[in-house]
Design an enzyme around this catalytic site. Structure first.
Site, PDB file in Angstrom:
ATOM      1  N   SER A 111       0.862  -1.191   0.000  1.00  0.00           N
ATOM      2  CA  SER A 111       0.000   0.000   0.000  1.00  0.00           C
ATOM      3  C   SER A 111       0.896   1.238   0.000  1.00  0.00           C
ATOM      4  CB  SER A 111      -0.882   0.026   1.246  1.00  0.00           C
ATOM      5  OG  SER A 111      -1.488   1.305   1.394  1.00  0.00           O
ATOM      6  N   TYR A 122      -1.796  -0.637  10.389  1.00  0.00           N
ATOM      7  CA  TYR A 122      -1.888  -1.006   8.957  1.00  0.00           C
ATOM      8  C   TYR A 122      -0.621  -0.562   8.223  1.00  0.00           C
ATOM      9  CZ  TYR A 122      -3.792  -1.263   4.167  1.00  0.00           C
ATOM     10  OH  TYR A 122      -4.003  -1.554   2.846  1.00  0.00           O
TER      11      TYR A 122
END
Ligand code: NDP
Length: 237
Positions: free
Chosen positions: A132, A146
């Protein structure tokens, strides 16, 4: 017959979202594709019946399940690890069990899948993990855990690229920005905030990530390894 026709690929997490788009794209490029799912049997069956890919129930967060999956998979040319979870919120409020599950799925699974798969890959194989842009940039509160999982993949691909380079196996991480899926719908509550950080103010489409995966699997991409390939509408610019 395309150059890809005889090749086989395993997509870990292919029932929905970005993973399903990757399965569809690789099948349309002529690859023999196996994909896994954990919770979405109906969606997996639909992707399998529409594409002819093989769907296998396997929870990537469980080391033993992942090991059995790779053991049972015939020699594979291409591994794509897409499965991932997103747990957001103030660190004091998050359930530590959910955070640990996310770390198992987003970090441990790609590492073990990559290492186990490389054992049975021919020279010239391809390992692609979906990270990501949050591995580079976490511009709002609540995303520490995350972001931790996605930046871990950066070190992983750099190291594994060197471990497997002598066999011409490439190892790369694709780093999407906001992509319209169940995890991050384009009409979700965070969409406007996310678009405010971007040069191209929209969510990307799963197919846009799948096309970069397809490029990395091809002959032309054989010199790209240990790379962080960001595709994010300028979120991290
Ligand atoms: P979705 O939640 O829409 O889909 C997740 C996919 O992963 C599903 O196919 C799901 O299958 C599978 N999966 C989840 N848990 C497991 C598990 N334990 N074992 C096997 N498969 C599993 O997510 P996205 O498509 O949005 O995200 C895919 C990847 O892209 C993730 O790694 C995510 O972090 C990353 N990403 C997404 C972004 C976005 O904005 N959407 C942005 C940047 C990165 P099932 O339902 O069958 O369990």
């Amino acid at each position: 017959m395309s150059a890809q026709a005889a090749k086989s690929a395993l997509v870990v997490g292919g029932s929905r979202g970005i993973g399903a788009a990757i399965v569809r794209r690789l099948v349309s490029d002529g690859l023999h594709v196996t994909f896994t799912y954990a919770g979405s049997a109906e969606a997996a069956t639909a992707v399998a019946s529409q594409t002819g890919a093989l769907a296998v129930l396997s929870d990537a967060s469980q080391r033993e399940s992942l090991r059995r999956l790779i053991d049972a998979t015939p020699p594979l040319d291409i591994l794509v690890v897409n499965a991932g979870a997103l747990v957001m919120g103030h660190p004091h409020d998050l359930d530590p069990v959910a955070v640990d599950h996310m770390i198992d799925l987003n970090v441990r699974a790609p590492y073990h899948a990559a290492v186990d798969s490389a054992r049975k890959m021919p020279d010239g194989g391809r390992i692609i993990v979906i990270g990501s842009v949050n591995g580079d940039r976490m511009p709002f509160a609540g995303g520490a855990a995350y972001a931790l999982t996605k930046s871990a993949l950066q070190g992983m691909v750099r190291g594994l690229a060197r471990d497997f380079g002598e066999r011409d196996i490439t190892v790369n991480v694709i780093q999407p920005g906001p992509i319209d899926t169940d995890m991050n719908p384009a009409d979700g509550p965070m969409a406007e905030l996310m678009h405010s950080f971007m040069a191209i103010k929209r969510h990307g489409k799963p197919e846009e990530i799948a096309s970069l995966v397809a490029y990395l699997t091809g002959e032309e991409a054989g010199f790209i390894t240990g790379a962080l390939l960001t595709i994010d509408g300028g979120f991290g610019a």
